[in-house]
Write a protein that holds these residues in place. Structure first.
Motif, PDB file in Angstrom:
ATOM      1  N   GLY A  96      11.526   1.906  11.934  1.00  0.00           N
ATOM      2  CA  GLY A  96      10.676   1.752  12.201  1.00  0.00           C
ATOM      3  C   GLY A  96       9.843   0.503  11.475  1.00  0.00           C
ATOM      4  N   ALA A  97       8.946   0.701  11.802  1.00  0.00           N
ATOM      5  CA  ALA A  97       8.149  -0.627  10.937  1.00  0.00           C
ATOM      6  C   ALA A  97       6.929  -0.056  10.739  1.00  0.00           C
ATOM      7  CB  ALA A  97       7.485  -1.872  11.719  1.00  0.00           C
ATOM      8  N   SER A  98       5.749  -0.623   9.294  1.00  0.00           N
ATOM      9  CA  SER A  98       4.545   0.296   8.870  1.00  0.00           C
ATOM     10  C   SER A  98       3.708  -1.012   8.581  1.00  0.00           C
ATOM     11  CB  SER A  98       4.694   0.726   7.143  1.00  0.00           C
ATOM     12  OG  SER A  98       5.191   2.059   7.335  1.00  0.00           O
ATOM     13  N   VAL A  99       2.417  -0.438   9.419  1.00  0.00           N
ATOM     14  CA  VAL A  99       1.034  -1.887   8.968  1.00  0.00           C
ATOM     15  C   VAL A  99       0.385  -0.804   8.941  1.00  0.00           C
ATOM     16  CG1 VAL A  99       0.954  -0.964  11.828  1.00  0.00           C
ATOM     17  CG2 VAL A  99       0.462  -3.520  10.804  1.00  0.00           C
ATOM     18  N   HIS A 100      -0.869  -1.098   8.309  1.00  0.00           N
ATOM     19  CA  HIS A 100      -2.498  -1.143   8.031  1.00  0.00           C
ATOM     20  C   HIS A 100      -3.142  -1.120   8.941  1.00  0.00           C
ATOM     21  CE1 HIS A 100      -1.698  -3.325   4.202  1.00  0.00           C
ATOM     22  NE2 HIS A 100      -1.978  -1.931   3.382  1.00  0.00           N
ATOM     23  N   ALA A 140       0.761  -0.805   0.078  1.00  0.00           N
ATOM     24  CA  ALA A 140      -0.045   0.112  -0.199  1.00  0.00           C
ATOM     25  C   ALA A 140       0.890   1.264  -0.202  1.00  0.00           C
ATOM     26  CB  ALA A 140      -0.492  -0.090   1.260  1.00  0.00           C
ATOM     27  N   PRO A 141      -0.032   2.580  -0.868  1.00  0.00           N
ATOM     28  CA  PRO A 141       1.147   3.556  -0.074  1.00  0.00           C
ATOM     29  C   PRO A 141       1.224   3.949   0.769  1.00  0.00           C
ATOM     30  CG  PRO A 141      -0.411   4.003  -1.626  1.00  0.00           C
ATOM     31  CD  PRO A 141      -1.029   2.764  -1.072  1.00  0.00           C
ATOM     32  N   VAL A 142       2.787   4.457   1.342  1.00  0.00           N
ATOM     33  CA  VAL A 142       3.126   4.734   2.535  1.00  0.00           C
ATOM     34  C   VAL A 142       1.889   5.716   3.435  1.00  0.00           C
ATOM     35  CG1 VAL A 142       4.556   7.162   2.254  1.00  0.00           C
ATOM     36  CG2 VAL A 142       4.711   5.089   4.189  1.00  0.00           C
ATOM     37  N   THR A 143       0.961   5.795   2.653  1.00  0.00           N
ATOM     38  CA  THR A 143      -0.029   7.728   3.395  1.00  0.00           C
ATOM     39  C   THR A 143      -1.034   6.622   4.217  1.00  0.00           C
ATOM     40  OG1 THR A 143      -1.516   7.335   0.770  1.00  0.00           O
ATOM     41  CG2 THR A 143       0.724   9.166   1.320  1.00  0.00           C
ATOM     42  N   GLU A 144      -1.347   5.417   3.272  1.00  0.00           N
ATOM     43  CA  GLU A 144      -2.127   4.596   4.625  1.00  0.00           C
ATOM     44  C   GLU A 144      -1.613   3.895   5.058  1.00  0.00           C
ATOM     45  OE1 GLU A 144      -3.406   2.156   0.584  1.00  0.00           O
ATOM     46  OE2 GLU A 144      -4.141   3.512  -0.454  1.00  0.00           O
TER      47      GLU A 144
END
Length: 79
Positions: A34-38, A7-11
């Motif tokens: 950092g880690a990204s999650v929905h 997904a785009p980083v903005t989401e």
């Protein structure tokens, strides 16, 4: 991270580890890895079940992480 869907980083919600707790970083400003999650309860549960935070944040395997602050943020934004 949890559902592995791209997904785009903005989401996505950036998450960092601070003093043994997972902290949401919606402004993407906190220092460190950092880690990204929905920002959804389902994706968070999947990431917890897979122990993905420890791997993504490159933390020692035995260190337990408090998920409470992150869970409160996700549940507050998903309603």
């Amino acid at each position: 991270m949890g559902c592995r869907a791209r997904a785009p980083v903005t989401e996505l919600l950036r998450v960092v580890a601070r003093s043994g707790a997972l902290v949401p970083d919606p402004g993407r400003r906190l220092p460190g890895r950092g880690a990204s999650v929905h920002p959804s309860p389902e994706c968070l549960r999947t990431a917890e079940r897979r122990r993905a935070f420890t791997r993504a944040l490159r933390l020692p395997g035995g260190s337990p992480l408090e998920v409470g602050p992150l869970r409160e943020h996700v549940l507050g934004t998903s309603s």
